[in-house]
Design an enzyme around this catalytic site. Structure first.
Site, mmCIF file in Angstrom:
data_model
loop_
_atom_site.group_PDB
_atom_site.id
_atom_site.type_symbol
_atom_site.label_atom_id
_atom_site.label_comp_id
_atom_site.label_asym_id
_atom_site.label_seq_id
_atom_site.Cartn_x
_atom_site.Cartn_y
_atom_site.Cartn_z
ATOM 1 N N GLY A 137 -66.203 109.885 10.431
ATOM 2 C CA GLY A 137 -66.355 110.667 11.450
ATOM 3 C C GLY A 137 -65.632 109.418 12.658
ATOM 4 N N GLU A 140 -64.746 112.624 18.518
ATOM 5 C CA GLU A 140 -65.976 113.041 19.607
ATOM 6 C C GLU A 140 -65.474 114.266 20.219
ATOM 7 O OE1 GLU A 140 -68.277 110.377 21.872
ATOM 8 O OE2 GLU A 140 -67.908 109.081 19.255
ATOM 9 N N GLY A 144 -60.650 112.515 20.995
ATOM 10 C CA GLY A 144 -60.196 113.710 20.362
ATOM 11 C C GLY A 144 -58.958 112.352 19.936
ATOM 12 N N TRP A 169 -65.372 118.655 13.721
ATOM 13 C CA TRP A 169 -64.446 118.708 13.795
ATOM 14 C C TRP A 169 -64.248 117.437 12.271
ATOM 15 C CZ3 TRP A 169 -61.783 123.032 14.535
ATOM 16 C CH2 TRP A 169 -61.334 123.389 15.721
ATOM 17 N N ILE A 170 -65.138 117.164 10.922
ATOM 18 C CA ILE A 170 -65.290 116.123 10.771
ATOM 19 C C ILE A 170 -65.182 117.660 8.799
ATOM 20 C CG2 ILE A 170 -66.204 115.164 9.380
ATOM 21 C CD1 ILE A 170 -65.236 114.540 13.072
ATOM 22 N N GLY A 245 -56.542 101.465 11.180
ATOM 23 C CA GLY A 245 -55.753 101.138 10.007
ATOM 24 C C GLY A 245 -56.205 101.936 9.027
ATOM 25 N N GLU A 371 -55.201 113.867 12.388
ATOM 26 C CA GLU A 371 -54.494 112.558 11.672
ATOM 27 C C GLU A 371 -53.578 112.127 13.270
ATOM 28 O OE1 GLU A 371 -55.537 110.583 9.599
ATOM 29 O OE2 GLU A 371 -56.072 112.046 7.740
ATOM 30 N N ASP A 375 -47.493 115.636 19.331
ATOM 31 C CA ASP A 375 -47.480 114.733 20.369
ATOM 32 C C ASP A 375 -47.986 113.728 20.661
ATOM 33 O OD1 ASP A 375 -45.701 117.321 21.547
ATOM 34 O OD2 ASP A 375 -47.526 117.667 22.535
ATOM 35 N N PHE A 391 -48.935 105.925 26.828
ATOM 36 C CA PHE A 391 -50.407 106.423 27.010
ATOM 37 C C PHE A 391 -51.555 105.443 28.522
ATOM 38 C CE2 PHE A 391 -49.349 106.489 22.333
ATOM 39 C CZ PHE A 391 -49.477 107.174 22.050
#
Ligand code: TGC
Ligand code: FAD
Length: 392
Positions: A137, A140, A144, A169-170, A245, A371, A375, A391
């Site tokens: 998890g 949220e 995202g 989305w788990i 990681g 994952e 983009d 970012f």
């Protein structure tokens, strides 16, 4: 039900670079997918159900913790064997590979890497055999691509932590026995904590109505004043780098996995194009269809070598996160484009469940997003080569 006639393309003899062990592991996974996934996957997707009966088989082929040491129940394999297993699973279905990715890289890996010895002993052997299934998890509802903003939190109550918040989305959440959850402590530092099904205030509602990854169960994790024992905190590492990681390992697996999906689409389209006749000859004889097929095998071959090289670097502990990002982004994009072209080669038949292409195409729409989106991975490469952070 159609028979699985898959033949893996190896245009540049990549097999020559694999060890006997790599080939044995790959062939065992390939064989298992033919026997145990191909016959049931279309129905599972149509019903939008995760086929729980494959969990034992996944464990037997070493798909749960391929690179986790044997002393904890893992298969103790190298990174290329791990990648080849993911390739074969996703050749069957991205949802099947997802389940193995989450269990291995997002649940077993953080417990192995950041967990205490007691936590390793308690969870890893059961996760390796599939007796226990886990989920991860991080995402949220409002965070995202930017997980550092997460609001899920733990408070130190002396003899336990109090966990509040929600994850969305788990993968595997609706049936998982445990969840590795990332939450902020009172100082705003991100910590990993193991939450077990049955803890009061912990629920896992399923997300319905997906057009993608229908054979993988997706859901929420909701924490309403959940009392989590102190010994469930992962002591080894904190900060956003800890979950990221784990993502490195899972993204690497996806890079291999998507080659499998692309291979299946190419192989199906090639066979169909040779058999299907229009205007008095096989459609494989038309230049426009040859262009599609020739470009597909070229892109698959390029991806195979990029990814094999990444595996070598990971075996030597030299692969960077940015290299993994580049490979994940390239390979998912490659597989999606191949799925779309392959579907066109099959004409109307391409939209049916008689062939696997439409299913792969729809699945890959999730894989290109989870994952780290297409983009976000481009921006990771951009940051790595320019030193400028887009970012912020
Ligand atoms: P930033 O300041 O760049 O980094 C924070 C700390 O993390 C370190 N770091 C990494 N460590 C290990 N591996 C990586 N790949 C790392 N990337 C960064 C970094 O060095 C730093 O460490 P420190 O010690 O200085 O604190 O963080 P940021 O907030 O600017 O975000 C960077 C960004 C956008 C790249 C990152 O947040 C990101 O990758 N976002 C995408 C989110 C994502 O991938 N979510 C995936 C959720 S799980 C999932 O989708 C499972 S699907 C499973 C399935 O079904 O198969
Ligand atoms: P957002 O972050 O809202 O992004 C929306 C769009 O904005 C994207 O196109 C994105 O690229 C773009 N964007 C965002 N930021 C930027 C920027 N800085 N610059 C340019 N463009 C930007 N998460 C887990 O924690 N565990 C799981 O097991 C898991 N399984 C999943 C399974 C499925 C089927 C799916 C679909 C998702 C899963 N996820 C999981 C969540 C997944 O990781 C997120 O969906 C993903 O990280 C993107 O977050 P988001 O959906 O909130 O999109």
């Amino acid at each position: 039900m159609s028979t699985d006639q898959f033949q893996a393309p190896d245009y540049f003899h990549l097999d020559d670079l694999l060890t006997e062990e790599h080939k044995l592991v790959r062939d065992a996974a390939r064989d298992w997918v033919k026997r145990s996934v191909s016959p049931i996957i279309e129905e599972a997707c149509q019903k939008a159900e995760f086929p729980t009966q494959i969990i034992g088989g996944l464990a037997e082929i070493g798909a749960f913790g391929p690179y986790i040491p044997e002393q904890y129940g893992g298969a103790g394999l190298d990174q290329i064997s791990y990648g080849l297993i993911m390739q074969e699973l996703e050749r069957g279905d991205s949802g099947v590979r997802s389940t193995a990715s989450v269990q291995s890289s997002l649940v077993m890996y953080p417990i192995y890497k950041y967990g205490s010895e007691e936590q390793r002993q308690k969870y890893l052997p059961k996760l390796a055999t599939g007796e226990m299934v886990g989920c991860f998890g991080l995402t949220e509802p409002d965070f995202g691509s930017n997980p550092s903003g997460m609001v899920t939190n733990i408070k130190d109550m002396g003899d336990h932590y109090l966990l509040n918040g929600a994850k969305l989305w788990i993968s595997n959440s609706p049936f998982a026995d445990i969840a590795v959850v990332w939450a902020k402590n009172e100082e705003g530092r991100i910590k990993g904590i193991i939450v077990e099904r049955g803890m009061e205030g912990f629920t896992t509602p399923e997300t319905h109505g997906k057009w993608s990854l229908r054979a993988s169960a997706t859901g929420e994790l909701v924490f309403d004043n959940v009392k989590v024992p102190k010994e469930n905190l992962l002591p080894g590492k904190d900060g956003l780098g800890a979950p990221l990681g784990c993502l490195d390992s899972a993204r690497y697996g996806i890079a291999w996995g998507t080659i499998g999906a692309a291979m299946d689409c190419y192989d199906t389209a090639l066979r169909y194009a040779k058999q299907r006749k229009q205007f008095g000859k096989p459609i494989a004889g038309f230049q426009l269809q040859q262009k599609k097929l020739a470009e597909m095998i070229t892109e698959i071959t390029k991806a195979q070598f990029l990814t094999w090289r990444l595996g070598v670097l990971r075996n030597e502990d030299r692969a960077t996160s940015a290299q993994i990002s580049m490979c994940k982004r390239n390979n998912v994009d490659m597989a999606l484009k191949i799925a779309r072209d392959a579907r066109q080669i099959l004409g109307g038949m391409g939209i049916t469940g008689e062939y696997p292409i439409m299913r792969h195409m729809m699945n890959l729409e999730s894989v290109v997003t989870y994952e780290g989106t297409h983009d976000i991975h481009l921006l990771i490469t951009g940051l790595d080569i320019t030193g400028e952070n887009a970012f912020v």
